[in-house]
Design a protein around this motif. Structure first.
Motif, PDB file in Angstrom:
ATOM      1  N   LEU A   1       0.687  -1.069   0.212  1.00 36.00           N
ATOM      2  CA  LEU A   1      -0.084   0.386  -0.016  1.00 36.00           C
ATOM      3  C   LEU A   1       0.863   1.352   0.009  1.00 36.00           C
ATOM      4  O   LEU A   1       0.519   1.835  -1.043  1.00 36.00           O
ATOM      5  N   SER A   2       2.055   1.425   0.682  1.00 35.60           N
ATOM      6  CA  SER A   2       3.162   2.387   0.836  1.00 35.60           C
ATOM      7  C   SER A   2       3.810   2.451  -0.577  1.00 35.60           C
ATOM      8  O   SER A   2       3.285   4.137  -1.341  1.00 35.60           O
ATOM      9  N   ASN A   3       3.585   1.682  -0.866  1.00 36.88           N
ATOM     10  CA  ASN A   3       4.560   1.991  -1.963  1.00 36.88           C
ATOM     11  C   ASN A   3       3.708   1.775  -3.073  1.00 36.88           C
ATOM     12  O   ASN A   3       4.237   2.917  -4.622  1.00 36.88           O
ATOM     13  N   THR A   4       2.956   2.076  -3.036  1.00 34.55           N
ATOM     14  CA  THR A   4       1.445   1.833  -4.246  1.00 34.55           C
ATOM     15  C   THR A   4       0.569   3.743  -4.698  1.00 34.55           C
ATOM     16  O   THR A   4       1.144   3.629  -5.135  1.00 34.55           O
ATOM     17  N   LEU A   5       0.785   3.886  -3.220  1.00 35.93           N
ATOM     18  CA  LEU A   5       0.247   5.765  -3.243  1.00 35.93           C
ATOM     19  C   LEU A   5       1.363   6.422  -3.243  1.00 35.93           C
ATOM     20  O   LEU A   5       1.172   7.687  -4.414  1.00 35.93           O
ATOM     21  N   LEU A   6       2.745   5.906  -2.929  1.00 38.82           N
ATOM     22  CA  LEU A   6       3.523   6.568  -3.381  1.00 38.82           C
ATOM     23  C   LEU A   6       4.230   6.752  -4.773  1.00 38.82           C
ATOM     24  O   LEU A   6       4.747   7.431  -5.483  1.00 38.82           O
TER      25      LEU A   6
ATOM     26  N   GLU B   1       6.681  12.581   7.115  1.00 42.68           N
ATOM     27  CA  GLU B   1       5.748  13.494   5.831  1.00 42.68           C
ATOM     28  C   GLU B   1       5.872  14.367   4.097  1.00 42.68           C
ATOM     29  O   GLU B   1       6.883  14.554   5.066  1.00 42.68           O
ATOM     30  N   VAL B   2       5.854  13.972   3.535  1.00 40.46           N
ATOM     31  CA  VAL B   2       5.823  14.183   2.470  1.00 40.46           C
ATOM     32  C   VAL B   2       4.671  14.842   1.327  1.00 40.46           C
ATOM     33  O   VAL B   2       4.275  13.902   1.736  1.00 40.46           O
ATOM     34  N   LEU B   3       4.591  16.065   1.413  1.00 45.13           N
ATOM     35  CA  LEU B   3       3.683  16.320   1.109  1.00 45.13           C
ATOM     36  C   LEU B   3       3.833  17.522  -0.356  1.00 45.13           C
ATOM     37  O   LEU B   3       5.126  17.983  -0.531  1.00 45.13           O
ATOM     38  N   ALA B   4       3.730  17.004  -2.059  1.00 44.44           N
ATOM     39  CA  ALA B   4       3.027  17.322  -2.726  1.00 44.44           C
ATOM     40  C   ALA B   4       2.142  18.184  -3.669  1.00 44.44           C
ATOM     41  O   ALA B   4       1.826  18.608  -3.334  1.00 44.44           O
ATOM     42  N   VAL B   5       3.390  19.068  -4.189  1.00 39.38           N
ATOM     43  CA  VAL B   5       2.383  21.109  -4.832  1.00 39.38           C
ATOM     44  C   VAL B   5       3.139  21.207  -6.142  1.00 39.38           C
ATOM     45  O   VAL B   5       4.047  21.478  -5.561  1.00 39.38           O
TER      46      VAL B   5
ATOM     47  N   LEU C   1       2.500  12.570  -0.134  1.00 39.00           N
ATOM     48  CA  LEU C   1       3.422  11.498  -1.051  1.00 39.00           C
ATOM     49  C   LEU C   1       3.539  10.219  -0.492  1.00 39.00           C
ATOM     50  O   LEU C   1       3.437   9.726  -0.175  1.00 39.00           O
ATOM     51  N   HIS C   2       4.624  10.486   0.497  1.00 40.25           N
ATOM     52  CA  HIS C   2       4.569   9.346   1.338  1.00 40.25           C
ATOM     53  C   HIS C   2       4.706  10.025   3.286  1.00 40.25           C
ATOM     54  O   HIS C   2       4.780  10.700   3.057  1.00 40.25           O
ATOM     55  N   ALA C   3       4.299   8.168   3.808  1.00 40.03           N
ATOM     56  CA  ALA C   3       4.872   9.235   5.178  1.00 40.03           C
ATOM     57  C   ALA C   3       5.573   7.648   5.786  1.00 40.03           C
ATOM     58  O   ALA C   3       5.772   7.089   5.399  1.00 40.03           O
ATOM     59  N   SER C   4       6.298   8.214   6.890  1.00 36.08           N
ATOM     60  CA  SER C   4       6.676   7.317   7.725  1.00 36.08           C
ATOM     61  C   SER C   4       6.979   7.373   8.710  1.00 36.08           C
ATOM     62  O   SER C   4       7.011   8.806   9.246  1.00 36.08           O
ATOM     63  N   ILE C   5       7.037   6.640   9.786  1.00 33.88           N
ATOM     64  CA  ILE C   5       7.310   6.633  11.259  1.00 33.88           C
ATOM     65  C   ILE C   5       8.556   5.536  11.823  1.00 33.88           C
ATOM     66  O   ILE C   5       8.904   4.673  11.815  1.00 33.88           O
TER      67      ILE C   5
ATOM     68  N   VAL D   1      13.773   8.088   3.545  1.00 31.98           N
ATOM     69  CA  VAL D   1      12.619   8.928   3.101  1.00 31.98           C
ATOM     70  C   VAL D   1      12.629  10.079   2.198  1.00 31.98           C
ATOM     71  O   VAL D   1      11.802   9.686   1.238  1.00 31.98           O
ATOM     72  N   ILE D   2      13.664  10.845   2.386  1.00 37.45           N
ATOM     73  CA  ILE D   2      13.844  11.408   0.849  1.00 37.45           C
ATOM     74  C   ILE D   2      14.026  10.659   0.217  1.00 37.45           C
ATOM     75  O   ILE D   2      14.587  10.815  -0.964  1.00 37.45           O
ATOM     76  N   GLU D   3      15.097  10.070   0.075  1.00 35.35           N
ATOM     77  CA  GLU D   3      16.007   8.830  -1.448  1.00 35.35           C
ATOM     78  C   GLU D   3      14.657   7.741  -1.672  1.00 35.35           C
ATOM     79  O   GLU D   3      14.710   8.310  -2.642  1.00 35.35           O
ATOM     80  N   LYS D   4      14.082   7.371  -0.779  1.00 38.59           N
ATOM     81  CA  LYS D   4      13.186   6.708  -1.612  1.00 38.59           C
ATOM     82  C   LYS D   4      11.330   7.589  -2.541  1.00 38.59           C
ATOM     83  O   LYS D   4      11.622   7.150  -3.658  1.00 38.59           O
ATOM     84  N   VAL D   5      11.518   9.035  -1.955  1.00 35.61           N
ATOM     85  CA  VAL D   5      10.580   9.829  -2.832  1.00 35.61           C
ATOM     86  C   VAL D   5      11.644   9.769  -3.827  1.00 35.61           C
ATOM     87  O   VAL D   5      10.891   9.965  -5.085  1.00 35.61           O
ATOM     88  N   PHE D   6      12.877  10.414  -4.117  1.00 40.23           N
ATOM     89  CA  PHE D   6      13.084  11.008  -5.426  1.00 40.23           C
ATOM     90  C   PHE D   6      13.484   9.221  -6.337  1.00 40.23           C
ATOM     91  O   PHE D   6      13.748   9.680  -7.536  1.00 40.23           O
ATOM     92  N   GLU D   7      13.607   8.226  -5.898  1.00 40.45           N
ATOM     93  CA  GLU D   7      13.534   6.842  -6.442  1.00 40.45           C
ATOM     94  C   GLU D   7      12.397   7.057  -7.231  1.00 40.45           C
ATOM     95  O   GLU D   7      12.282   6.751  -8.152  1.00 40.45           O
TER      96      GLU D   7
END
Length: 396
Positions: free
Chosen positions: A84-89, A135-139, A149-153, A171-177
């Protein structure tokens, strides 16, 4: 925000069916499919992460305890969490463009009286038990809204924990990937600890912009070394304009204040002494007759900042991030995340991801829209408020 794969007419179950068909395939099975569909529907309806409340909201024709037990059992599936996390990202990453703002923010998820959940840490001055969430919020450019865009705990008790900076950079590396290196990081200096911001800046392979008031490493300018703050005080600015900053009143009910500011800025190439990387230091100076002039250093990887349009456009974009952050905090609080009652860390992790999915659906479908009350404005803010300037009454 740029239109994604969510149609305004889709229910949240239709939304999940679209995600499942496009990204999940047969990897979660029939049981996992029903569980996710029910949890998303339940959280959407009840605005709660409490399993009893969610079970009651589903109103199944079986005993409430049986529904609760089913949800609790399936919540402990780390395979479903990862899918689910990867799907949303990756669904959100499709809409990320080169100039998309990727706002990085953190908050503490406190559970003051919890004692048995896995990996519990101690956070805050009052030693409230809890976890950290990034959290990463995209605008997107000229968008009227944003999307999560993504959340990690994590906590400092999870296996392999080094420090908060390492977790945020993961988190940042995963988002940029996922975005294929598209987008620019906008660092939330109000929630990210100073050492976290410092580590992100030092690893400047990421495109970013951030205030640097407390950035300790030295920078070099014209063969001399400075701190970012001391250099910002020294440099002359090139462009300026009038702006108005709305300062909210206290929660008891006092009126907010609209403050008139003359904002002027300049951008200068600097080098990080520690890494040799070349960045731009934006010197942002605010002048008001009540407090005088205040210099704010901003570091960024952005280039081509010699023109008024590019420099002041980036400054406006950076200042607008706080509008998104305030709105998102208000939105997130509707779900009362601290109301969780689970004992395993993996279950809490999946709950946070499920709330992210509900937000993604509601914002994408237009059922949740940002309030359009910018903190910084080119024109005086409307409404009944205190003002640091004289504004004629339109009614004469």
């Amino acid at each position: 925000m740029q239109k994604m794969a969510v149609d305004d007419a889709l229910s949240i179950r239709d939304f999940f069916e679209s995600l499942h068909e496009n990204h999940m395939g047969n990897r979660i099975g029939r049981v996992g499919y029903k569980f996710l569909a029910d949890m998303l529907d339940g959280i959407h309806q009840t605005r709660s992460v409490n399993l009893t409340t969610i079970a009651r909201g589903l109103n199944e024709k079986i005993r409430l305890h049986a529904t609760h037990k089913r949800l609790s059992r399936n919540l402990d599936d780390e395979n479903i969490l990862n899918i689910l996390s990867n799907t949303l990202l990756y669904e959100g990453a499709v809409a990320v463009e080169a100039d998309t703002k990727l706002i990085i923010t953190m908050h503490d998820l406190n559970k003051k009286y919890a004692s048995k959940i896995e990996y519990l840490s101690e956070l805050g001055e009052e030693q409230d038990s809890g976890f950290r969430v990034c959290e990463v919020l995209a605008v997107n450019h000229k968008a009227e809204s944003y999307y999560p865009l993504h959340a990690s705990i994590w906590s400092d008790q999870i296996p392999g924990f080094i420090d908060d900076a390492t977790e945020v950079i993961k988190v940042i590396e995963k988002v940029f990937e996922a975005t294929k290196n598209k987008g620019m990081l906008f660092l939330d200096d109000l929630t990210l600890p100073n050492n976290v911001i410092t580590q992100i800046i030092l690893q400047s392979r990421f495109n970013f912009i951030s205030m640097a008031n407390y950035f300790a490493p030295e920078i070099e300018f014209e063969d001399e070394t400075y701190s970012a703050s001391s250099l910002a005080d020294k440099l002359e600015t090139t462009y300026g304009k009038m702006m108005f900053k709305y300062v909210p009143g206290d929660p008891v009910g006092s009126m907010g204040t609209d403050v008139d500011l003359f904002v002027h800025a300049g951008a200068f190439p600097v080098k990080l002494v520690k890494t040799g990387e070349t960045l731009r230091l934006i010197t942002l100076k605010n002048r008001n007759r009540f407090v005088g002039e205040v210099s704010v250093p901003i570091l960024t990887t952005a280039k081509n900042l010699k023109s008024r349009k590019n420099l002041m456009g980036l400054v406006d974009s950076y200042l607008s991030k706080n509008d998104v952050l305030l709105q998102h905090r208000y939105y997130r609080e509707q779900f009362d995340l601290s109301g969780f009652r689970v004992l395993k860390f993996s279950r809490l992790n999946l709950l946070i991801t499920l709330v992210q999915a509900v937000m993604f659906y509601e914002i994408s479908s237009g059922s949740y829209i940002m309030k359009k009350t910018p903190l910084f404005s080119k024109e005086p803010h409307e409404g009944n408020m205190n003002r640091t300037y004289y504004k004629p009454d339109k009614n004469g």
